[in-house]
Scaffold this motif. Structure first.
Motif, short mmCIF file in Angstrom:
data_model
loop_
_atom_site.label_atom_id
_atom_site.label_comp_id
_atom_site.label_asym_id
_atom_site.label_seq_id
_atom_site.Cartn_x
_atom_site.Cartn_y
_atom_site.Cartn_z
N ARG A 1 11.78 -30.73 17.43
CA ARG A 1 11.29 -32.05 17.05
C ARG A 1 11.60 -32.33 15.58
O ARG A 1 11.35 -31.51 14.71
CB ARG A 1 9.79 -32.14 17.30
N GLN B 1 13.93 -35.65 20.79
CA GLN B 1 13.24 -36.06 22.01
C GLN B 1 14.21 -36.72 22.99
O GLN B 1 14.13 -36.51 24.20
CB GLN B 1 12.10 -37.01 21.68
N GLN C 1 15.06 -35.37 26.76
CA GLN C 1 14.93 -36.20 27.96
C GLN C 1 16.26 -36.29 28.70
O GLN C 1 16.30 -36.28 29.94
CB GLN C 1 14.43 -37.59 27.57
N SER D 1 11.58 -46.13 18.72
CA SER D 1 10.94 -44.83 18.92
C SER D 1 11.46 -44.24 20.22
O SER D 1 12.03 -44.95 21.05
CB SER D 1 9.41 -44.95 18.98
N GLU E 1 9.75 -43.04 22.61
CA GLU E 1 8.78 -43.14 23.72
C GLU E 1 9.32 -43.94 24.89
O GLU E 1 9.04 -43.62 26.05
CB GLU E 1 7.47 -43.74 23.22
N GLY E 2 10.09 -44.96 24.63
CA GLY E 2 10.59 -45.79 25.73
C GLY E 2 11.98 -45.42 26.20
O GLY E 2 12.58 -46.16 27.00
#
Length: 556
Positions: A364, A374, A378, A516, A518-519
């Protein structure tokens, strides 16, 4: 009695133009695509493509056309074909020729030329074909004799894939292409047979058995799905660690217990140290080049075996104790059939493999914007095993080559010569060659805008590519060098970028902007579901250069 044929219709069948004969010759070699920017200097060849089985891919700039041909050559083993016009068009294509030359990739560049009668008068767009391309190609032809059109193409196709593959240039004078010639396609030339004898395998096996720290370094062209599997089988049977040449890591399934990582820019310091300790190095299709060997400092004292189809070993530096002139694919196939299992001496292989597993695990990063670690984590779960990944040059390329494993051959296109702007046109070609496979291109913001106009070609060809644009608003690699050499004095590296997602939508592609991680998974699923190309614009911390690491990272 001898029949006399004087019918105009029969005569037309027996003759064609030199420009049309070039197309027929390419068809006979199995060429499926030609990448071009049209020009008036080779109109007759373009006309020959009109009713050809060859797909004419119209590009937006000659650099993009050349890089697509380069990618086609890398993916298929046949020379990729680009066609451009004289002067400025030829100049734009130079980057692809240089990349093919340094990477050892087969391609043919056809260049339309001024009429022969105008030579030497500084005519419109006149230039010296030999002067421009003579030092960065295997050969430069000028088709002054229209009757030789088929023979010259056949010879060029053969030369481009023989020995060490590379680019071949064919100049096409405008009026010569229109000349009528016999409609005779030249036969396809056979490649030289390079046999691998059992005694060759035995002598190399003896060196392996006598060594304590052997290392295989694989790379180059001429591999296939089967030969990549044979390499894995041989290396695992013989307990041999396999590193790969710079951006050639798809020659071995990265999940193989024998794989220990990629050398060159972006390698770990631990792998560099590991290669430096090897007492036997077997080069398969690769040579001891400057990038692979950290400026000729790695492995120079190790016993050295080179297996290559190139008898001249172009680019190889230093020691060579055994040279086997044979395609590496043929060698590993034979070796996997007859080599006996070898017990690993100590923990040499395990050490190399463990270091790679650690190095390829994302860490990270933190900071502001999208955390690329990240994203890579993914993507490791989202990408199918047969995905093709492309990229150009710059620190953005370190992320996919370190964290996105290659599972089958071919699945990676990245320029070994460090050419920016390769990723997008390479992705277009990859999607055309393998339409059923997912193609992912990772681009820096600087790299994307060097050939980003080929997004238009991606749309017009209906390709389903996904492009990640890593936007840190600077030329990150150069900024990194500045921070090291001239601390506190960055200059000439800042970039003012557009909204790449909006730009993509303007082309008719999918576009989304993320600030970010996150999406990211949702955005990626939307991108792959879209019928056509897709762009995911990733805003990253301006200080982002390369992946966070616990040891030194060497970058371009």
């Amino acid at each position: 009695m001898t029949a006399v044929i004087n019918s105009p219709e029969v005569s037309q069948m027996l003759e064609t133009s030199a420009g049309h004969l070039i197309v027929r010759q390419l068809e006979s070699h199995g060429i499926q695509r030609v990448y071009c920017v049209p020009g008036e200097s080779y109109l007759d060849t373009i006309d020959g493509l009109y009713d050809s089985s060859i797909n004419t891919v119209v590009c937006r700039q000659e650099g993009g056309a050349g890089i697509m041909a380069l990618a086609e050559g890398r993916l298929t083993g046949l020379p990729g074909i680009a066609m451009v016009t004289r002067g400025p068009g030829a100049a734009n294509s130079m980057i692809a020729v240089h990349t093919a030359w340094q990477d050892g990739t087969p391609m043919i560049l056809f260049v339309g030329l001024i009429p022969t009668v105008q030579r030497g008068h500084e005519a419109f767009q006149e230039f010296s074909l030999e002067g421009w391309f003579g030092t960065t190609s295997k050969r430069v032809y000028v088709l002054d004799d229209p009757a030789q059109a088929g023979a010259v193409v056949a010879e060029a196709m053969h030369l481009a894939v023989s020995g060490r593959p590379g680019p071949v240039i064919i100049g096409l004078p405008e009026e010569v292409l229109r000349e009528r010639v016999p409609n005779v396609v030249a036969p396809v030339r056979a490649l030289a047979s390079m046999a691998v004898e059992e005694s060759d395998i035995a002598s190399i096996d003896a060196l392996i058995d006598a060594s304590s720290r052997p290392l295989v370094i694989a790379g180059g062209e001429g591999w296939s799905v089967d030969s990549a599997l044979a390499l894995a089988s041989w290396a695992e049977t013989r307990a041999l660690p396999v590193a790969t040449d710079f951006r050639s890591y798809d020659v071995l399934d990265n999940s193989s217990s024998a794989y220990v990582g990629m050398l060159g820019y972006g390698r770990s310091q631990q792998l560099s140290d590991y290669a430096g300790r090897a007492d036997l190095i077997i080069y398969l299709g690769a040579v001891r080049s400057d990038v692979l060997s950290d400026a000729y400092s790695l492995g120079v004292n190790a016993t050295t075996v080179v297996v290559s189809a190139d008898p001249h070993l172009v680019g190889h530096y230093g020691r060579c104790d055994v040279q086997l002139v044979a395609p590496p694919a043929r060698f590993v196939k034979r070796a996997s059939e007859i080599s006996e299992p070898r017990k690993d001496k100590g923990d040499w292989l395990a050490e190399g493999r463990a270091a790679w597993v650690e190095y390829s695990t994302p860490l990270r990063d933190g900071g502001t914007g999208v955390d690329l670690s990240q994203v890579m984590e993914q993507l490791q779960a989202l990408l199918p095993a047969d995905a093709i990944v492309t990229y150009g040059a710059g620190n953005h390329a370190i992320w996919p080559q370190r964290f996105l494993p290659a599972r089958i051959y071919p699945s990676v296109i990245g320029p070994k010569n460090g050419a920016m702007g390769v990723g997008i046109p390479a992705a277009v070609a990859a999607a055309l060659v393998f339409p059923a496979r997912q193609v992912l291109s990772v681009a820096g913001d600087g790299c994307f805008l060097m050939n980003g106009q080929e997004l238009s070609t991606a749309v017009s060809q209906g390709t389903n590519i996904v492009i990640l644009i890593v936007d840190n608003s600077c030329y990150g690699t150069i900024r990194q060098h500045q921070e090291r050499e001239y601390p506190g004095r960055p200059s000439a590296t800042e970039l003012n970028n557009p909204d790449f997602a909006a730009l993509a939508r303007a082309y008719g592609a999918f576009g989304v902007r993320l600030e970010s991680a996150e999406g990211f998974a949702d955005a990626y699923m939307q991108a792959t579901a879209f019928e056509g190309p897709a762009v995911i614009h990733l805003i990253v911390d301006s200080s982002t250069r390369g992946p966070a690491i616990s040891r030194e990272n060497v970058t371009e």
